[in-house]
Design a protein around this motif. Structure first.
Motif, PDB file in Angstrom:
ATOM      1  N   GLU A  90       0.844  -1.214   0.000  1.00  0.00           N
ATOM      2  CA  GLU A  90       0.000   0.000   0.000  1.00  0.00           C
ATOM      3  C   GLU A  90       0.875   1.259   0.000  1.00  0.00           C
ATOM      4  O   GLU A  90       0.468   2.304  -0.495  1.00  0.00           O
ATOM      5  CB  GLU A  90      -0.894   0.038   1.251  1.00  0.00           C
ATOM      6  N   ARG A  91       2.066   1.126   0.565  1.00  0.00           N
ATOM      7  CA  ARG A  91       2.965   2.288   0.666  1.00  0.00           C
ATOM      8  C   ARG A  91       3.395   2.805  -0.699  1.00  0.00           C
ATOM      9  O   ARG A  91       3.767   3.967  -0.830  1.00  0.00           O
ATOM     10  CB  ARG A  91       4.196   1.940   1.500  1.00  0.00           C
ATOM     11  N   ALA A  93       1.437   3.228  -3.422  1.00  0.00           N
ATOM     12  CA  ALA A  93       0.432   4.219  -3.820  1.00  0.00           C
ATOM     13  C   ALA A  93       0.536   5.470  -2.952  1.00  0.00           C
ATOM     14  O   ALA A  93       0.424   6.596  -3.457  1.00  0.00           O
ATOM     15  CB  ALA A  93      -0.966   3.623  -3.731  1.00  0.00           C
ATOM     16  N   GLN A  94       0.785   5.275  -1.680  1.00  0.00           N
ATOM     17  CA  GLN A  94       0.917   6.411  -0.752  1.00  0.00           C
ATOM     18  C   GLN A  94       2.091   7.300  -1.167  1.00  0.00           C
ATOM     19  O   GLN A  94       1.953   8.519  -1.260  1.00  0.00           O
ATOM     20  CB  GLN A  94       1.123   5.883   0.670  1.00  0.00           C
ATOM     21  N   GLN A  95       3.232   6.687  -1.456  1.00  0.00           N
ATOM     22  CA  GLN A  95       4.398   7.465  -1.869  1.00  0.00           C
ATOM     23  C   GLN A  95       4.173   8.145  -3.217  1.00  0.00           C
ATOM     24  O   GLN A  95       4.615   9.266  -3.434  1.00  0.00           O
ATOM     25  CB  GLN A  95       5.650   6.586  -1.921  1.00  0.00           C
ATOM     26  N   CYS A  96       3.449   7.464  -4.109  1.00  0.00           N
ATOM     27  CA  CYS A  96       3.145   8.056  -5.418  1.00  0.00           C
ATOM     28  C   CYS A  96       2.251   9.285  -5.263  1.00  0.00           C
ATOM     29  O   CYS A  96       2.425  10.272  -5.975  1.00  0.00           O
ATOM     30  CB  CYS A  96       2.483   7.035  -6.329  1.00  0.00           C
ATOM     31  N   ARG A  97       1.297   9.213  -4.342  1.00  0.00           N
ATOM     32  CA  ARG A  97       0.437  10.383  -4.103  1.00  0.00           C
ATOM     33  C   ARG A  97       1.263  11.545  -3.543  1.00  0.00           C
ATOM     34  O   ARG A  97       1.056  12.689  -3.917  1.00  0.00           O
ATOM     35  CB  ARG A  97      -0.698  10.028  -3.136  1.00  0.00           C
ATOM     36  N   GLU A  98       2.198  11.217  -2.652  1.00  0.00           N
ATOM     37  CA  GLU A  98       3.053  12.250  -2.060  1.00  0.00           C
ATOM     38  C   GLU A  98       3.964  12.884  -3.108  1.00  0.00           C
ATOM     39  O   GLU A  98       4.347  14.041  -2.981  1.00  0.00           O
ATOM     40  CB  GLU A  98       3.899  11.659  -0.923  1.00  0.00           C
ATOM     41  N   LEU A 134      -4.373   7.283  -9.427  1.00  0.00           N
ATOM     42  CA  LEU A 134      -4.001   7.738  -8.084  1.00  0.00           C
ATOM     43  C   LEU A 134      -5.032   8.706  -7.493  1.00  0.00           C
ATOM     44  O   LEU A 134      -5.209   8.758  -6.281  1.00  0.00           O
ATOM     45  CB  LEU A 134      -2.620   8.409  -8.118  1.00  0.00           C
ATOM     46  N   GLU A 137      -9.651   7.041  -5.554  1.00  0.00           N
ATOM     47  CA  GLU A 137      -9.483   6.071  -4.458  1.00  0.00           C
ATOM     48  C   GLU A 137     -10.274   4.786  -4.685  1.00  0.00           C
ATOM     49  O   GLU A 137      -9.773   3.693  -4.477  1.00  0.00           O
ATOM     50  CB  GLU A 137      -9.942   6.699  -3.129  1.00  0.00           C
ATOM     51  N   ARG A 141      -8.786   1.017  -5.160  1.00  0.00           N
ATOM     52  CA  ARG A 141      -9.157  -0.078  -4.266  1.00  0.00           C
ATOM     53  C   ARG A 141      -9.654  -1.283  -5.084  1.00  0.00           C
ATOM     54  O   ARG A 141      -9.281  -2.421  -4.814  1.00  0.00           O
ATOM     55  CB  ARG A 141     -10.241   0.389  -3.287  1.00  0.00           C
TER      56      ARG A 141
END
Length: 149
Positions: A90-91, A93-98, A134, A137, A141
């Motif tokens: 999951e990290r 996608a999180q890093q890509c959003r950041e 991205l 959501e 998912r």
């Protein structure tokens, strides 16, 4: 073994790249074929390990910042990123959003090869698709759950 593969091996040794970084470099090489699904799957598995995650993502961001004649690095890094977002930790996608700005800027990627072909078009389209994924959501998912089955 091709000369490009040999050159890549030498660079891997000289730069002391980790196993994870070597796999990303192989998946995002300048070779005229795409990364294999088995290699991308191995890389996705590595994203669940904290140390390997940092190495994988560090090399992916490095490849995304390439330009010019290395347009394949960029395109294949986007292809790999798409796969990792759907099947990796999951990290990812999180890093890509950041770091969405880095991906968004690729929507304007330009490169004309020696024959006058616009090789940047594939990069621009892949970047658009990734940014769209991205931002959505629910779709993300759904894509992740489909990828896991």
């Amino acid at each position: 073994m091709t000369t490009s593969a040999l050159r890549r091996q030498v660079k891997n040794i000289v730069h002391n790249y980790s196993e994870a970084e070597i796999k990303v470099r192989e998946a995002t090489s300048n070779d005229p074929w795409g990364p294999s699904s088995s290699l991308m799957s191995e890389i996705a598995d590595l994203t669940f390990n904290v140390v390997a995650f940092a190495e994988v993502m560090g090399m992916v961001w490095k490849r995304l910042n390439d330009h010019g004649k290395n347009w394949r690095h960029v395109y294949k890094a986007l292809t790999l990123l798409d796969y990792l977002i759907k099947t990796g930790s999951e990290r990812v996608a999180q890093q890509c959003r950041e770091n969405a700005f880095t991906i968004q800027t690729l929507r304007d990627f330009q490169y004309m090869d020696r024959d006058g072909r616009d090789q940047g078009g594939n990069v621009r389209e892949k970047a658009r698709q990734l940014v769209s994924l991205l931002r959505d959501e629910e779709r993300l998912r759904l894509e992740r759950s489909q990828a896991l089955t």
